[in-house]
Design a protein around this motif. Sequence first.
Motif, short mmCIF file in Angstrom:
data_model
loop_
_atom_site.label_atom_id
_atom_site.label_comp_id
_atom_site.label_asym_id
_atom_site.label_seq_id
_atom_site.Cartn_x
_atom_site.Cartn_y
_atom_site.Cartn_z
N MET A 240 20.44 55.80 29.55
CA MET A 240 21.83 55.70 29.13
C MET A 240 22.69 56.82 29.70
SD MET A 240 22.15 53.01 27.16
CE MET A 240 23.58 53.32 26.14
N GLU A 241 22.11 58.00 29.87
CA GLU A 241 22.91 59.17 30.26
C GLU A 241 22.92 59.40 31.77
OE1 GLU A 241 18.68 60.44 29.45
OE2 GLU A 241 20.19 59.12 28.55
N LEU A 242 22.45 58.45 32.57
CA LEU A 242 22.40 58.63 34.02
C LEU A 242 23.78 58.92 34.58
CD1 LEU A 242 20.66 58.49 36.59
CD2 LEU A 242 21.25 56.07 36.73
N GLY A 243 23.87 59.93 35.43
CA GLY A 243 25.14 60.32 36.00
C GLY A 243 25.49 59.49 37.23
N PRO A 244 26.53 59.86 37.99
CA PRO A 244 26.93 59.12 39.19
C PRO A 244 25.78 59.00 40.18
CG PRO A 244 28.60 60.73 38.58
CD PRO A 244 27.41 61.01 37.72
N LEU A 245 25.66 57.85 40.80
CA LEU A 245 24.55 57.59 41.71
C LEU A 245 24.87 58.12 43.11
CD1 LEU A 245 23.67 53.95 40.60
CD2 LEU A 245 22.55 56.09 39.93
N THR A 246 23.92 58.81 43.73
CA THR A 246 24.13 59.38 45.05
C THR A 246 23.92 58.32 46.13
OG1 THR A 246 21.80 60.04 45.27
CG2 THR A 246 23.31 61.64 44.27
N SER A 247 24.40 58.62 47.32
CA SER A 247 24.22 57.72 48.46
C SER A 247 22.75 57.56 48.80
CB SER A 247 24.99 58.26 49.67
OG SER A 247 26.37 58.33 49.41
N HIS A 248 21.98 58.62 48.66
CA HIS A 248 20.54 58.55 48.92
C HIS A 248 19.89 57.53 47.99
CE1 HIS A 248 16.47 60.11 49.87
NE2 HIS A 248 16.23 59.80 48.60
N PHE A 249 20.24 57.56 46.74
CA PHE A 249 19.67 56.64 45.76
C PHE A 249 20.03 55.19 46.10
CE2 PHE A 249 19.74 54.22 41.83
CZ PHE A 249 18.54 54.57 41.23
N LEU A 250 21.29 54.94 46.43
CA LEU A 250 21.71 53.58 46.76
C LEU A 250 21.06 53.08 48.04
CD1 LEU A 250 25.52 53.71 45.88
CD2 LEU A 250 23.66 52.70 44.55
N ALA A 251 20.89 53.96 49.03
CA ALA A 251 20.23 53.57 50.27
C ALA A 251 18.77 53.21 50.02
CB ALA A 251 20.33 54.69 51.30
N ALA A 252 18.11 53.96 49.14
CA ALA A 252 16.72 53.65 48.80
C ALA A 252 16.62 52.31 48.08
CB ALA A 252 16.12 54.76 47.94
N CYS A 253 17.57 52.03 47.21
CA CYS A 253 17.60 50.73 46.52
C CYS A 253 17.81 49.60 47.53
CB CYS A 253 18.71 50.71 45.47
SG CYS A 253 18.35 51.69 43.99
N ALA A 254 18.64 49.84 48.54
CA ALA A 254 18.87 48.82 49.56
C ALA A 254 17.60 48.52 50.34
CB ALA A 254 19.99 49.27 50.50
N GLN A 255 16.78 49.54 50.59
CA GLN A 255 15.51 49.32 51.28
C GLN A 255 14.54 48.51 50.42
OE1 GLN A 255 16.21 49.82 54.67
NE2 GLN A 255 14.02 50.17 54.57
N LEU A 256 14.52 48.79 49.13
CA LEU A 256 13.69 48.00 48.22
C LEU A 256 14.16 46.54 48.22
CD1 LEU A 256 13.20 50.31 45.10
CD2 LEU A 256 11.46 49.60 46.74
N ALA A 257 15.47 46.37 48.21
CA ALA A 257 16.02 45.02 48.20
C ALA A 257 15.63 44.26 49.47
CB ALA A 257 17.54 45.07 48.05
N ALA A 258 15.64 44.94 50.61
CA ALA A 258 15.26 44.30 51.86
C ALA A 258 13.80 43.85 51.82
CB ALA A 258 15.48 45.26 53.03
N GLN A 259 12.95 44.66 51.22
CA GLN A 259 11.53 44.29 51.10
C GLN A 259 11.34 43.08 50.21
OE1 GLN A 259 9.65 47.92 49.78
NE2 GLN A 259 10.44 49.07 51.54
N LEU A 260 12.09 43.02 49.09
CA LEU A 260 11.98 41.88 48.19
C LEU A 260 12.55 40.61 48.84
CD1 LEU A 260 12.89 43.44 44.73
CD2 LEU A 260 10.64 42.73 45.55
N SER A 261 13.61 40.76 49.61
CA SER A 261 14.17 39.61 50.32
C SER A 261 13.15 39.02 51.28
CB SER A 261 15.43 40.02 51.09
OG SER A 261 16.46 40.44 50.22
N LEU A 262 12.43 39.89 51.98
CA LEU A 262 11.41 39.43 52.92
C LEU A 262 10.28 38.71 52.19
CD1 LEU A 262 10.04 39.29 55.69
CD2 LEU A 262 9.16 41.61 55.28
N ARG A 263 9.83 39.27 51.08
CA ARG A 263 8.74 38.64 50.34
C ARG A 263 9.16 37.28 49.80
NH1 ARG A 263 6.50 43.01 46.22
NH2 ARG A 263 4.95 41.36 45.85
N ALA A 264 10.38 37.17 49.31
CA ALA A 264 10.86 35.87 48.84
C ALA A 264 10.93 34.87 49.98
CB ALA A 264 12.24 36.04 48.19
N ALA A 265 11.42 35.31 51.14
CA ALA A 265 11.54 34.41 52.30
C ALA A 265 10.17 33.92 52.75
CB ALA A 265 12.26 35.13 53.44
#
Length: 352
Positions: A240-265
């Motif tokens: 609940m108390e998580l502060g503003p998200l850094t660019s590093h964090f969002l970029a890492a999430c984007a890489q995870l998303a790319a991996q899940l997209s590939l597995r679904a495909a």
Amino acid sequence: MQNLWRWILGYADAPPPAARVPARVRAMTAPPTGSVHSAEAAAAAHEAMSLAQLGDRFHRYVLGLPDYHANEPSQEERAILKRLQATCTAFDVRSLPRLPTVLPQLLRSLKSDTVGGAQLAKLIGRDPVLVGEVMRVSRSIYYRTLHPIQSLQHAVVLLGQDGLRRVVTMHVMKPILHASAGMFGHVAGQRLWDHAERCAHACAYLGKGSSDPFEAYLAGIVCNTGTGAVVRVLDQEAPMELGPLTSHFLAACAQLAAQLSLRAARHWNLPTNVLNALEERTVAGMPPESSLGRALLCADTLAMAQVLGEHALAAPDTDLSTAWPEFFTPAMIERCQQDLRRQFRDADARAC
């Protein structure tokens, strides 16, 4: 977890029990009341941005988050990333539902020049929702004819193979992206879909002459299907108390998303060229080698710029013509951007 994924992908009637949403995030997820939040935001939107900054601003737009210039992740962010990675790694791809049985046969038929309108209409007729979508698109202003469309076969012939491929792809993928928005409501899902449409269009444009047009369109549509899933897992994992998200964090999430997209495909048995292009996206820092992978890389960013420009979060005429000289000539990228503006921003203006 299996029930969660069934709902994410639109194959369950109701969502799983609601996860808590960080108060900071919950306060920011309401749609903006205007195109620009403030004069300061408007000025920042028109500054020249690097490709990394463009991607960062797009991901913040999808999540409803403000700009945040710190890049070094906190210990808390690192811990959340580890939990996200563990959750995504442990996911059993066999729990993913298969695509409707009519689709593989229909897509194979659409690649054959010997299949007639009557045969295609018969296949489409097995899916009532798809029938409705084909009829709706064929009666739109874009396809308007002197005589009204009276039958499914007439609509099939009017749309042609290219039009049918796109209708079929949209019929499958739009509900998946909309359903994957999680506790962010429909805002993230619609924003992901807006990007998917533009990415698919740009990928098909850039793939002319080097890639199958439908495979290029399909790659653009599905390339971010994992993003919504990561959003939902983030809703569950973030305190609940998580502060503003850094660019590093969002970029890492984007890489995870790319991996899940590939597995679904892969689970959906998409064409080999599409899978190769999606796999190249999962290797950070490595330029794609395939022609479709290169088209997808550029189309993804061009679509981000287009969406941000439409919402006054970037310069409306951002010039990316020299961003990928090793892949495409500046003239090719410029023509693609012009085509995107004509197809989407101008179309939206006419609809108002």
